[in-house]
Design an enzyme around this catalytic site. Structure first.
Site, mmCIF file in Angstrom:
data_model
loop_
_atom_site.group_PDB
_atom_site.id
_atom_site.type_symbol
_atom_site.label_atom_id
_atom_site.label_comp_id
_atom_site.label_asym_id
_atom_site.label_seq_id
_atom_site.Cartn_x
_atom_site.Cartn_y
_atom_site.Cartn_z
ATOM 1 N N LYS A 172 0.840 -1.206 0.000
ATOM 2 C CA LYS A 172 0.000 0.000 0.000
ATOM 3 C C LYS A 172 0.878 1.260 0.000
ATOM 4 C CE LYS A 172 -3.247 3.047 0.658
ATOM 5 N NZ LYS A 172 -4.280 3.458 -0.278
ATOM 6 N N LYS A 240 -0.296 11.751 6.298
ATOM 7 C CA LYS A 240 -0.021 10.606 7.194
ATOM 8 C C LYS A 240 0.615 9.462 6.401
ATOM 9 C CE LYS A 240 -3.155 7.697 7.426
ATOM 10 N NZ LYS A 240 -3.544 6.439 6.770
#
Ligand code: NAP
Length: 294
Positions: A172, A240
């Site tokens: 990811k 983030k």
């Protein structure tokens, strides 16, 4: 094992993913920190739990989709976490994007309570969540991936077992390196074309079907042209993810030339109070460097 599925975290992604589980016919219990966000799902037939422990007590499979590593730790391992309610043998699937190391540690903590864990982060944006076409990158044991497959197939289209625990998160993060690089290239192309007096919708129509075409260009390009900053994915969460990329890349010594610069551009946007806007508002930072407003 209880057939009921539990879903924790009904944000932009989680709400649509949970709705697709209901549509696929699974008995569903949901929990969200801000309870009002569960109203539509409860009206559609989901049960509402009072906290993650209570949710886990009635579900054999528990799926979470919250924000960051500490948030996943809180809902799974915290005071009112899943770990205190789940029966031995239950399967926990985390679809949030968090640190690979954090995912491995959470998996180990759950395993000590005889609970199975998969990291299963997602890609495909709010549109992919809504239409059940997400790409899901799964880390963990093959037998648990097979057990999770009916649920993952209800939420996504391309489901890939990419390796052992934590590997889903690493893939990811690779995905996010690709996403922001494309977003930066799109921003530079649009700022360049606008400064050159080109009609931007015409430009998008001309290039989107060629070698430069991409999901980002097709979905977020028109939003940039229309100055529509509603988030499919917020700048705060994008930032983030880039923090997670830079930390994980540091651990393996992989240079991140473009990604580290984009991290700084998103930081500048956050400091201007734009953290809640969609990640395609990156173009505002690029335009400012060109002495232009977008
Ligand atoms: P979002 O709309 O901001 O939703 C975040 C969800 O997490 C909300 O339900 C929030 O509850 C909950 N939450 C956060 N911290 C919590 C905590 N400490 N305890 C309990 N609940 C907590 O985010 P999103 O866009 O759905 O993203 C969710 C995850 O998927 C993130 O890891 C993100 O990086 C990832 N992701 C997002 C996209 C996208 O395009 N949006 C794509 C791929 C992956 P409240 O409602 O109470 O705030």
């Amino acid at each position: 094992m209880n057939e009921r599925v539990g879903f924790i975290g009904l944000g932009i992604m989680g709400r649509s993913m949970a709705a697709n589980l209901l549509k696929a016919g699974f008995a569903l219990t949901v929990w969200n920190r801000t309870a009002e966000r569960a109203t539509d799902l409860v009206a559609a037939g989901a049960r509402l739990a009072s906290n993650p422990t209570a949710l886990a007590a009635e579900c054999g499979t528990i799926i979470s989709c919250v924000s960051d590593t500490l948030d996943v730790r809180q809902v799974l391992l915290g005071e009112q976490g899943v770990i205190h309610g789940a029966q031995a043998g239950s399967l926990v699937i985390d679809c949030s994007t968090i640190s690979p190391q954090g995912a491995r540690e959470i998996g180990q903590a759950l395993a000590a309570h005889k609970l199975h864990f998969l990291d299963a982060p997602i890609s495909g944006g709010s549109e992919g969540a809504k239409h059940g076409t997400l790409s899901i990158m799964v880390g963990g044991d093959a037998e648990h991936v097979a057990r999770a497959m009916p649920y993952l197939q209800a939420m996504g289209k391309t489901i890939t077992h990419v390796g052992a625990s934590g590997a889903g998160q690493t893939v990811k993060l690779a995905n996010q390196i690709l996403v922001v690089g494309t977003m930066q290239a799109m921003s530079e192309a649009l700022v360049f074309a606008e400064a050159s007096g080109i009609d931007l919708n015409t430009m998008l129509a001309a290039v989107s079907g060629g070698a430069a075409g991409s999901w980002t260009l097709s979905n977020r390009g028109p939003q940039c042209v229309a100055h529509d900053w509603r988030p499919g994915f917020t700048i705060d969460l994008q930032q983030k993810d880039l923090r997670l990329v830079l930390e994980a890349a540091d651990q393996v010594g992989a240079p991140m030339l473009i990604t580290s610069q984009i991290f700084q551009l998103y930081r500048a946007l956050q400091q201007s109070g734009l953290g809640h806007e969609g990640n395609h508002a990156l173009i505002k930072a690029v335009a400012r460097l060109a002495g232009r407003e977008w």
